[in-house]
Design an enzyme around this catalytic site. Structure first.
Site, PDB file in Angstrom:
ATOM      1  N   TRP A 156       0.828  -1.224   0.000  1.00 35.24           N
ATOM      2  CA  TRP A 156       0.000   0.000   0.000  1.00 35.24           C
ATOM      3  C   TRP A 156       0.851   1.259   0.000  1.00 35.24           C
ATOM      4  O   TRP A 156       0.607   2.200   0.768  1.00 35.24           O
ATOM      5  CB  TRP A 156      -0.948   0.026   1.220  1.00 35.24           C
ATOM      6  N   GLU A 363      -1.768   6.428   7.299  1.00 36.05           N
ATOM      7  CA  GLU A 363      -0.947   7.149   8.286  1.00 36.05           C
ATOM      8  C   GLU A 363      -1.482   6.950   9.716  1.00 36.05           C
ATOM      9  O   GLU A 363      -1.479   7.861  10.541  1.00 36.05           O
ATOM     10  CB  GLU A 363      -0.770   8.618   7.895  1.00 36.05           C
ATOM     11  N   GLY A 364      -1.957   5.740   9.955  1.00 32.44           N
ATOM     12  CA  GLY A 364      -2.513   5.375  11.262  1.00 32.44           C
ATOM     13  C   GLY A 364      -4.032   5.418  11.216  1.00 32.44           C
ATOM     14  O   GLY A 364      -4.623   6.474  10.996  1.00 32.44           O
ATOM     15  N   THR A 365      -4.649   4.251  11.421  1.00 34.37           N
ATOM     16  CA  THR A 365      -6.112   4.187  11.405  1.00 34.37           C
ATOM     17  C   THR A 365      -6.679   5.024  12.563  1.00 34.37           C
ATOM     18  O   THR A 365      -5.947   5.417  13.486  1.00 34.37           O
ATOM     19  CB  THR A 365      -6.585   2.731  11.607  1.00 34.37           C
TER      20      THR A 365
END
Ligand code: CAA
Length: 380
Positions: A156, A363-365
Site C-alpha cells: 500500500w 498514516e494510522g487508522t
C-alpha cells in the site's frame, strides 16, 4: 487568542485554491475513472513550490510554516484528494523526515531534488503483516560492513511507481525488536528493487498505490537515517507530522463536499422551492458547517503546535481522528443533499465520499489515533 491568518497565509491559501480550480478540476473525474496519475499537475505543483513547502530554502524548499502547508493541503484536497496525497507524502513524510533526521550529504543528494519536485518520494513502512502493528517488520536489512542487503515486501505504498526515492523501514536486528529497526533512503534504479502490482482502489484513484519488492538490494551504509536502531522512532516522529497533512486533507474533502452541497441546495427545486429552504436540508448544512469549523480549529491547533515547537503527537492524532470522521460524515450527507444526482459521477460528491474513507485508514487508522491519544492522556 488570535484566530486570524497572516497576509502570507492568505496568499498561499488563495494560490492553492486557484491552482486546484484551474489545473486540477478539469479532468479530475476522468483521472479517477481511469486511475490516472496527475503527472502534469504534480510537475506544476513542484514548480509552484507545493511539494517542499516547509523545507529550508537552502535545500530548495519554500521555508513556509505548517499552517501554510495545512491551508494549501486543504484547498488542493477540496478538488482532488489524489493529488493532495502525493503532496502530503512528499512534504510531511519524505522531505520532513530527511530534513529533520538526515545527514547533510543526504540532504544535498536527495532533499534538494525532492523539495523542488524534480524527484518524488515515497514512505515505506506498511507490510502485508505489519500495518498498524508497525514494530512487526518482516523486511530485513542485514549489515555487511559498508552496506546493507535489503529483502522483503512493502504494501500500500503511495507514489509506489511514480516515486524516485523511497524511505524504507526495515528490521536490522530482530532480537532488539523496535530498537533493531532502521530507516534507509533507497533509489528506484537500484538492482533488485521491483515495483509490484498497482492496487485498484475505492478512492484516491488518481494516486498510485503499489506493493514494492526488495530482492537483495544493496543499500550503502551512508543511506541509513540517523544512528543505528533509530528507524522506529524515525517512523513514529515522521508520522506524527504526516498526520497533520492527512487531517488537512480530510478537512479539505469535507469542505469540498459541503461547498458542492450548499451550491446545489440553492438551485435544486423540490415542492415549489429551492431545497435549501426546507429545514431538512438547511439543518444538514448547519451540521456540516459546524463540524467542519470544529475540525478546522483542531487542524490549525496541531499545525500551530508544530510551528511553535510544541509536542504535536497528540494534537496531530486528535486532528486526524476528528477531521477524518468529519470527512466521512459530511461527504455522505453531501451525497444525500444531492439525492439521485449525488450518486452520479459528474456531480463530484460521490468521489469525495469514496476519497474520504482512506483518511480514516492511512498514516494510522482511527483506532491507532485513539491509542496515541489515550496513551498521551494516561502518561503522567
Ligand atoms: N515519537 C517518538 N517515539 C515514539 C513515538 C513518537 N511519536 N511513538 C512511539 N515511540 C517510541 C516509544 O517511546 C517506544 O520507545 P522506547 O521503548 O524507547 O520507550 C517505541 O517507540 C515503541 O513504542 P510503543 O511501545 O508505543 O510501540 P507499539 O508497538 O505499542 O506501537 C503505535 C505504537 C502507536 C501503535 C505504532 O505502532 C503506530 O503508530 N502504528 C501505526 C503505523 C502507521 O501509522 N502506519 C501507517 C503507514 S504509513 C502510510 O500510510 C503512508 C502513506 O503512504 C500514505
Amino acid at each position: 487568542m488570535d484566530f486570524s491568518l497572516t497576509e502570507e497565509h492568505i496568499m498561499i491559501r488563495d494560490a492553492a485554491r486557484d491552482f486546484a480550480k484551474n489545473e486540477l478540476l478539469p479532468g479530475v473525474i476522468e483521472r479517477d475513472n481511469k486511475q490516472e496519475f496527475p503527472a502534469q499537475q504534480i510537475k506544476m505543483m513542484g514548480e509552484l513550490g507545493f511539494l517542499g513547502m516547509m523545507v529550508d530554502p537552502k535545500y530548495g524548499g519554500g521555508g513556509m510554516d505548517t499552517v501554510s502547508y495545512a491551508l494549501a493541503m486543504e484547498e488542493i484536497s477540496k478538488i482532488d484528494a489524489s493529488a493532495s496525497v502525493v503532496m502530503s507524502v512528499n512534504n510531511s513524510l519524505v522531505c520532513y523526515g530527511i530534513e529533520k533526521y538526515g545527514s547533510e550529504d543526504q540532504k544535498q543528494k536527495y532533499l534538494t531534488k525532492l523539495a523542488t519536485g524534480e524527484k518524488l518520494g515515497a514512505f515505506c513502512l506498511s507490510e502485508p503483516e505489519a500495518g498498524s502493528d508497525a514494530t512487526s517488520q518482516k523486511t530485513t536489512a542485514i549489515d555487511h560492513g559498508d552496506h546493507y542487503i535489503l529483502n522483503g515486501t512493502k504494501n500500500w505504498i503511495t507514489n509506489g511507481n511514480n516515486a524516485d526515492f523511497y524511505l524504507v523501514i526495515a528490521q536490522t536486528d530482530r532480537e532488539k525488536k523496535h530498537k533493531g529497526i532502521n530507516a534507509f533512503i533507497v533509489e528506484k534504479s537500484w538492482e533488485g528493487f521491483e515495483i509490484g502490482p498497482k492496487e485498484d482502489k475505492l478512492g484516491i484513484r488518481g494516486s498510485d498505490t503499489h506493493s514494492l519488492i526488495f530482492n537483495d538490494v544493496k543499500v550503502p551504509k551512508e543511506n541509513r537515517i540517523g544512528v543505528d536502531g533509530f528507524g522506529f522512532k524515525f517512523a513514529m516522529k515522521t508520522l506524527s507530522g504526516g498526520r497533520i497533512g492527512i487531517a488537512s486533507q480530510a478537512l479539505g474533502i469535507a469542505g469540498g463536499a459541503y461547498d458542492l452541497a450548499r451550491e446545489y441546495s440553492k438551485v435544486r427545486k423540490a415542492f415549489g422551492t429551492e431545497i435549501c429552504n426546507h429545514q431538512a436540508i438547511a439543518f444538514k448544512l448547519a451540521d456540516m458547517h459546524t463540524s467542519i469549523e470544529a475540525a478546522k480549529l483542531l487542524v490549525m491547533k496541531a499545525a500551530w503546535d508544530k510551528d511553535q515547537g510544541n509536542n504535536y503527537d497528540m494534537s496531530g492524532a486528535i486532528a486526524k481522528l476528528y477531521a477524518s470522521q468529519v470527512a466521512m460524515d459530511v461527504s455522505v450527507e453531501a451525497v444525500q443533499v444531492h439525492g439521485g444526482n449525488g450518486y452520479v459521477k459528474e456531480y463530484h460528491v460521490e468521489r469525495l465520499m469514496r476519497d474520504a474513507k482512506i483518511t480514516q485508514i492511512y498514516e494510522g487508522t482511527s483506532e491507532i489515533q485513539k491509542i496515541v491519544i489515550s496513551r498521551g492522556l494516561l502518561r503522567d
